[in-house]
Structures are given as C-alpha cells and as structure tokens.
Design an enzyme around this catalytic site. Structure first.
Site, PDB file in Angstrom:
ATOM      1  N   THR A  40     -13.261 -27.855  16.805  1.00 53.01           N
ATOM      2  CA  THR A  40     -14.600 -27.951  17.404  1.00 53.01           C
ATOM      3  C   THR A  40     -15.133 -26.558  17.745  1.00 53.01           C
ATOM      4  OG1 THR A  40     -14.005 -30.081  18.337  1.00 53.01           O
ATOM      5  CG2 THR A  40     -15.900 -28.979  19.327  1.00 53.01           C
ATOM      6  N   HIS A  43     -16.448 -24.990  14.681  1.00 48.33           N
ATOM      7  CA  HIS A  43     -17.797 -25.487  14.332  1.00 48.33           C
ATOM      8  C   HIS A  43     -18.857 -24.764  15.166  1.00 48.33           C
ATOM      9  CE1 HIS A  43     -16.373 -28.639  11.741  1.00 48.33           C
ATOM     10  NE2 HIS A  43     -15.659 -29.196  12.695  1.00 48.33           N
TER      11      HIS A  43
END
Ligand code: NAD
Ligand code: ZN
Length: 341
Positions: A40, A43
C-alpha cells in the site's frame, strides 16, 4: 518530530520536521520504534490510480508499527505510559450494523492510518486507545511492528479449516510467507507454496512449506499431493489473475478459496465452471477481524509454534525511504521494516 510525508499529489515521499500529533481525550500518543513497509505504501509512493482516488495529501504515511506509549488521554484507563504496544490501523465507527454484529473489519466507515489520516512513519503517532494492542514482554518491536500483515495472514488462513488440510498458497510475498508458517503451526498436512520469485520460494521453504513451486508446476504438485483430487483450501495471496484462475482450478470439489490478493483491475471468471459446479466456497478477506485475529496472533506467537522472524529481510532508517520502497519493488525482499528509534 521527523515524519515521512506524502506532501503533494505526485510520486515520492518527503522526510521532514512536522509538529508532534496532539491527542484527544480517548487517544494515546505512541513513540514509534519499528514500522513495516507494505505494498500500500508503494502505491502511495508511486501515486498510482488507486492512491489518486483515495488519498488527500499532505499526510504522514505508514500503517504497520510498534512502539511505546508516551502520553495518554484523560479518558484512557487501560493503556499506560511506557506500555509496549502495536495497534489495529483500521479505525472504525463502532456504531454501525457491522461493528455491532462483530464484523468491524468491514465497517463501511473505516479510516486507515497512513491512508486516510496521519500514519506511523514518524517519531510519534496518535491512536484511539481502543485500537491499541499490548505486546508480550518477550515480543520484539520488530515482530510487534508487523502484526498488521501477520494478522492478514492469520485472518485468511484461520477462517478456513486448516488442521489436517492440504493447502495451496499462491503468492509468497510477506503475507503468503506468514501464512505458510501459520498453516504449519495450525496442523496443515501438506503446504504447497507457489511464486515466480526464487528468493521468496526459498523463504517459503524456510517457513515450512512442503513443496515450493513455480506456478507452471503447481498443478502437478497439487495432483501428486492430493491423489489428483485438488487441495482442500487455497489461500490466494498474489492478486495476479492467472493465480486466481489457478486457485479455482486446483481447489478440490467442495473446497474453499480464501481471497486476500487484490487484482489491480476487474477480471473475468467463469462462475459456472470455476465456482458453481465445483461447489466451492469463496471468502473475501478484509484486514484483520477485530479482535479475534489479534488474539490468534498473540497466542500463536506466545506458543512458540509460529516464528515470523525469517520473513524480515531488510531494515532501513526513515532517511532511506527510497531504498526501502525499491527493495519491495525489485522483489528482492521478504518483509521490509523501518528502524525508527
Ligand atoms: P506481494 O504483493 O509482493 O505478494 C505477491 C506475490 O505474488 C509476489 O511474491 C509475487 O512474486 C507473487 N506472484 C506473482 N505472480 C504469481 C503467480 N502467477 N502465482 C503465484 N504467485 C505469484 O506482497 P503482500 O504484501 O504479501 O501482499 C499480497 C497481496 O495481498 C497483494 O495483492 C496485496 O495487495 C494484498 N493485500 C490484501 C489485503 C486485504 O485486506 N485483502 C491486505 C494487505 C494486502
Ligand atoms: Zn462500523
């Protein structure tokens, strides 16, 4: 204090001085010692389409951590200064139908630290006291700092019936690697782990997989291990479309597929042949069950049956954020952590 900040709607993080967080009466301030870096964060670092749709800079990044309590709010009674803790990073409303029926992990009003509010790649983080999880004295901050992804693996594995089961784990990223060790501890009779990455397959072997295979060899390995039946349980931990189809193909009739990996876009599934006529059960995993999963993590660690230590392969200071992100992107790492204090 120092913090890794997503400062603008563009790629990268910036290490900078920011004010220490102030806490509300029901919150605690935690001095961060270790923090896990996860997909995450990559990202958000890359500022991909998902991050652009979800995040609102500026904010402090990071959601996996452990540390020591430095200050407690007026209404907090069960957390004390000096306590060694980690925390559930999903902050839920506690009032909706899901929360009030024991399903807070899918609370529609979830706010995630390091995504929707300030996170833990910093010297201090403020957390609601209800989210704090105490660490046993003999659990290191390294292990404390990775309770979140270990919890993902516990949730995925232990909501299936693992004792005696034949299990295929597709994807040996950090979470898949934890899952190998958990299934071993929980009494799986055969664990087959697949990945395209040799480094990660070697780690899967170390965590206790009986067979470690390239996806091209997974069908043969499953057939050999199950008399051609297919495995009882698949833990899909890659999010890669071909692995998802393979999960449906290699699970036995009437078996169970636990879906953790997140595909980057919609994929086509032949529901009739891949799901319905196989009579399989599919379970979608979101985060960690609150707080059954956390009790499982603590109990398995306490028992000594499960040791996640080999999965941590890389450590960096906050100053080396670019290198940390890069170690994940190249696939050279198992779990990457920041050593903060
Ligand atoms: P990761 O994404 O690095 O792990 C994926 C692994 O799959 C990699 O090692 C990769 O080499 C491997 N892989 C690629 N192609 C494959 C194939 N065809 N067959 C088998 N393996 C293949 O790291 P992770 O942090 O362990 O995350 C695993 C997945 O879980 C990701 O998709 C992530 O987004 C997702 N995730 C979901 C939740 C949730 O709550 N559902 C939480 C955290 C992460
Ligand atoms: Zn809720």
């Amino acid at each position: 204090m120092r913090a890794l900040v997503k400062e603008t709607a563009a790629p990268g993080f910036k290490l900078k001085e920011v004010p220490e967080p102030t806490i509300r009466d029901d919150e605690v301030l935690i001095r961060v010692r270790r923090a896990g870096v996860c997909g995450t964060d990559v990202h958000i670092y890359d500022w991909d389409a998902w991050a652009q749709g979800r995040c609102k800079p500026p904010f402090v990044v990071g959601h996996e951590f452990a540390g020591e309590v430095a200050q407690v709010g007026r209404l907090v009674t069960d957390v004390h200064i000096g306590d060694r803790v980690t925390a559930e990073g999903h902050i839920v409303d506690g009032r909706c139908l899901l929360c009030r029926t024991g399903n807070s992990h899918v609370c529609p009003h979830t706010r995630i630290i390091g995504v929707d509010r300030d996170g833990c790649f910093a010297d201090y983080i403020a957390m609601p006291a209800t989210n704090v999880w105490h660490l046993d004295d003999n659990i290191s901050f390294d292990i404390g700092g990775i309770h979140d992804p270990m919890g993902n693996a516990f949730h995925t594995a232990l909501t299936a019936e693992i004792p005696g089961a034949t299990v295929l784990i597709t994807g040996c990223g950090p979470i898949g690697l934890f899952a190998v060790g958990i299934c071993k501890a929980a009494g799986a009779s055969r664990i087959i782990a697949s990945d395209v990455n040799e480094t990660r397959l070697a780690l899967a072997r170390r965590m206790g997989a009986h067979d470690v295979v390239h996806p091209n060899e997974a069908a043969a390995a499953v057939s050999r291990a199950t008399d051609g039946l297919g495995v009882d349980v698949v833990l899909e931990m890659s999010g890669v479309p071909s692995a998802i189809h393979q999960a449906f193909e290699l699970v036995r009739v009437g078996g169970r597929v636990q879906m953790l990996g997140i595909p980057s876009k919609p994929i086509e599934v032949n529901l009739a042949s891949e799901v319905i006529f196989k009579g399989i059960t599919i379970y979608g995993v979101v985060g960690r069950r609150m707080y059954d999963t956390w009790h499982q993590v603590t109990r398995f660690l306490r028992s000594g049956m499960f040791d996640p230590t080999p999965v941590i392969t890389h450590r960096f200071p906050l100053e080396a954020a670019d290198e940390a992100i890069n170690a994940i992107k190249t696939g050279a790492a198992g779990k990457v952590i920041f050593e903060i204090a």
